[in-house]
Enzyme design. Structure first.
Site, PDB file in Angstrom:
ATOM      1  N   HIS A 180       0.852  -1.193   0.000  1.00 53.08           N
ATOM      2  CA  HIS A 180       0.000   0.000   0.000  1.00 53.08           C
ATOM      3  C   HIS A 180       0.890   1.246   0.000  1.00 53.08           C
ATOM      4  O   HIS A 180       1.948   1.265   0.618  1.00 53.08           O
ATOM      5  CB  HIS A 180      -0.929  -0.005   1.220  1.00 53.08           C
ATOM      6  N   GLU A 184       0.774   3.910   1.547  1.00 51.05           N
ATOM      7  CA  GLU A 184       1.128   4.443   2.873  1.00 51.05           C
ATOM      8  C   GLU A 184       2.255   3.631   3.501  1.00 51.05           C
ATOM      9  O   GLU A 184       3.093   4.167   4.220  1.00 51.05           O
ATOM     10  CB  GLU A 184      -0.128   4.465   3.768  1.00 51.05           C
ATOM     11  N   SER A 230     -10.100   7.274  -3.804  1.00 48.81           N
ATOM     12  CA  SER A 230     -11.312   8.086  -3.665  1.00 48.81           C
ATOM     13  C   SER A 230     -12.514   7.536  -4.430  1.00 48.81           C
ATOM     14  O   SER A 230     -13.293   8.300  -5.004  1.00 48.81           O
ATOM     15  CB  SER A 230     -11.045   9.548  -4.050  1.00 48.81           C
ATOM     16  N   GLY A 267     -11.503   5.432   2.655  1.00 45.59           N
ATOM     17  CA  GLY A 267     -12.460   6.186   3.467  1.00 45.59           C
ATOM     18  C   GLY A 267     -13.892   5.690   3.379  1.00 45.59           C
ATOM     19  O   GLY A 267     -14.575   5.529   4.404  1.00 45.59           O
TER      20      GLY A 267
END
Ligand code: PEP
Length: 251
Positions: free
Chosen positions: A95, A97, A213, A235
């Protein structure tokens, strides 16, 4: 037919109560039949509860990461054996991150991939370019090197345990989504690359998810593209209604 998959990456969100509540909500609201396989990736400490809650359902529980070593003096880390002992058989690797904040390189990811595959885990392998790469037109090269250095060393047989997740970094958590055309263009490039570097059969059979997103109002259009086989959702995976709306975006 390639598998359609919608995976929720819960990142460092949800304590045990929130984890159980969200799974209860997903199970209560999920239609009996969905066109996509549903994967959820809670934090390590909540995996055991997530496996227990989803037992006997068609929701798959994945880990967000794992260490490359089998065991040893790696304080704070989690091994493949620990995941398997919880009946977690899927892991997200690479990922953005993890790459950006924890220094995970293509070379390190190649080792993690090997460890996961040697224990028969399914790997959801993430990769994608930064904004600067896209602006300079280097995005195809960058993605190609992430795949060649992190993944392309595996055997052809092992590709059946791999799911790809193309996640342009500039679209993750920013509210800015790649357009359906940009996603399709990159997914087609990836499939073509795999066809040449591995085999046409592998290229046809590997699922390539888009992440960045994805929301209920843009999912169907992105998932409607021929080389997009689903999504990795951040999210919007934290709200049962939004996540299930996204799942419905798979026709
Ligand atoms: C992700 O973290 O994999 C992701 C796609 O996040 P978001 O959906 O929030 O952009």
């Amino acid at each position: 037919m390639r598998k359609k998959i919608v995976a929720g990456n819960w990142k460092m969100n949800n304590d045990i109560n929130q984890t159980e509540t969200l799974i209860d909500e997903l199970l209560a609201k999920k239609p009996e039949h969905t066109n996509a396989k549903i994967v959820i990736a809670p934090s390590f400490v909540n995996l055991q509860a997530a496996v227990a809650k989803t037992h006997g359902t068609d929701i798959i529980v994945a880990a967000q990461n794992m260490h490359q070593a089998e065991s040893g003096a790696y304080t704070g880390e989690v091994s493949v054996g620990m995941l398997k002992s919880l009946k977690v058989n899927t892991v997200i690797l690479g990922h953005s991150e993890r790459r950006a904040y924890f220094g995970e390189t293509n070379e390190l990811l190649a080792k993690k991939v090997d460890t996961a595959l040697s224990h028969n885990l399914t790997v959801i392998f993430c990769f994608g370019e930064e904004l600067a790469d896209r602006q300079s037109g280097n995005h195809f090269n960058l993605v190609e090197s992430q795949l060649r250095e992190g993944l392309f060393h595996i055997s052809e047989a092992n590709w059946s345990s791999v799911v790809l997740a193309y996640e342009p970094v500039w679209a993750i958590g920013t509210g800015e989504t790649a357009s359906p055309e940009q996603a399709q263009e990159m997914h087609a490039f990836i499939r073509n690359l795999i066809s040449e570097a591995v085999s046409p059969a592998v290229a046809q059979n590997v699922s390539i998810l888009y992440g960045g997103s994805v929301k209920p109002d843009n999912a169907a259009e992105i998932f409607g593209k021929p080389d997009v086989d689903g999504g990795l959702i951040g999210g919007a995976a934290l709200k049962a209604n939004d996540f299930l709306e996204i799942v419905k975006g798979i026709a």
